[in-house]
Design a protein around this motif. Sequence first.
Motif, PDB file in Angstrom:
ATOM      1  N   PRO A 191      42.568  32.531  36.838  1.00 36.38           N
ATOM      2  CA  PRO A 191      42.034  33.808  37.314  1.00 36.38           C
ATOM      3  C   PRO A 191      40.742  33.661  38.113  1.00 36.38           C
ATOM      4  N   ALA A 192      39.929  32.627  37.804  1.00 38.52           N
ATOM      5  CA  ALA A 192      38.701  32.413  38.565  1.00 38.52           C
ATOM      6  C   ALA A 192      39.012  31.945  39.987  1.00 38.52           C
ATOM      7  N   MET A 193      40.073  31.145  40.128  1.00 32.17           N
ATOM      8  CA  MET A 193      40.442  30.632  41.445  1.00 32.17           C
ATOM      9  C   MET A 193      41.169  31.688  42.277  1.00 32.17           C
ATOM     10  N   VAL A 194      42.028  32.458  41.617  1.00 35.15           N
ATOM     11  CA  VAL A 194      42.809  33.482  42.321  1.00 35.15           C
ATOM     12  C   VAL A 194      42.670  34.790  41.543  1.00 35.15           C
ATOM     13  N   PRO A 195      41.551  35.468  41.673  1.00 34.14           N
ATOM     14  CA  PRO A 195      41.338  36.695  40.896  1.00 34.14           C
ATOM     15  C   PRO A 195      42.304  37.792  41.307  1.00 34.14           C
ATOM     16  N   GLY A 196      42.755  38.542  40.316  1.00 34.78           N
ATOM     17  CA  GLY A 196      43.700  39.614  40.590  1.00 34.78           C
ATOM     18  C   GLY A 196      43.303  40.897  39.890  1.00 34.78           C
ATOM     19  N   HIS A 197      44.293  41.693  39.588  1.00 33.18           N
ATOM     20  CA  HIS A 197      44.067  42.975  38.936  1.00 33.18           C
ATOM     21  C   HIS A 197      43.982  42.784  37.428  1.00 33.18           C
TER      22      HIS A 197
END
Length: 302
Positions: A191-197
């Motif tokens: 999630p830190a590399m590809v943050p989402g909803h």
Amino acid sequence: MLPYATIHDAAASLGRNLTYAETVWFNYSATKSDYFLYCHNILFLFLIFSLAPLPLVLVELGRSLGLDKYKIQPKVRLSFSEMFACYKDVMTMFFLVIGPLQLVSFPSVQFIGIRTGLPLPSGWEILLQLFVYFVVEDYTNYWIHRFLHNKWGYEKIHRVHHEFTAPIGFAAPYAHWAEVLILGIPSFLGPAMVPGHMITFWLWIALRQIEAIDTHSGYDFPWSPTKYIPFYGGAEYHDYHHYVGGQSQSNFASVFTYCDFIYGTDKGFRYQKKILKKLKDESSETLNGGPYHISTQGLKSD
């Protein structure tokens, strides 16, 4: 908390009408703080730790259900009191470590950019982000897990998780408090590399724990949908790691098998599979093709 007073304001901001899912999300989240939404993870984890392993408990106790043939280590049986003791230890860790960690880690979620607003992500966006999260977590978990199997890491920390040489669903989060903290890092990296909803984040946390319970189930069910996931390890794969125990230098990966294959740490498991297949074929010939179950117990190889 959404920056819109009404659905009409949200639609005007997006330049279109809200989808049904976005309308549901607006009605639920519009007046709730981002922190409150993030803390839903505590409830989700409690429910998953408490409810997801229950079918496995029933299978373990209901020996007349005809599912014994899927038990990976059939000679090992745990009583209800033993399984409940494991659950109590997990809940102690949950209320003393996991829950408080969730409560204080919200600033990091804000920092990496997990959002709660509109528009909602598409189904493909969610799937692609979850794929990234699983791959990143699996790779980093692999190396941390290998580290925990050195002499110091195992004796001081990881041996607690290996108290169950024949794992059960409730034992998936059963670990030393330091291991719980350390292995939280790989879960957060994706999630830190590809943050989402926030919804994607909820799904990630929930699916990762359900996957861990599956791989610690102690049963290899042929109808499991995970059989169709490429490179998925599953219960049989991880069960071998627990069976060998502290001396194990095999099957470190948490989800997939590619790291163990690339770095040569699945040789013991593949050797065991080869020997078991040979014994099973020979036994089938002796019994004229009749069904014959061979226990994995008594066969160990690093």
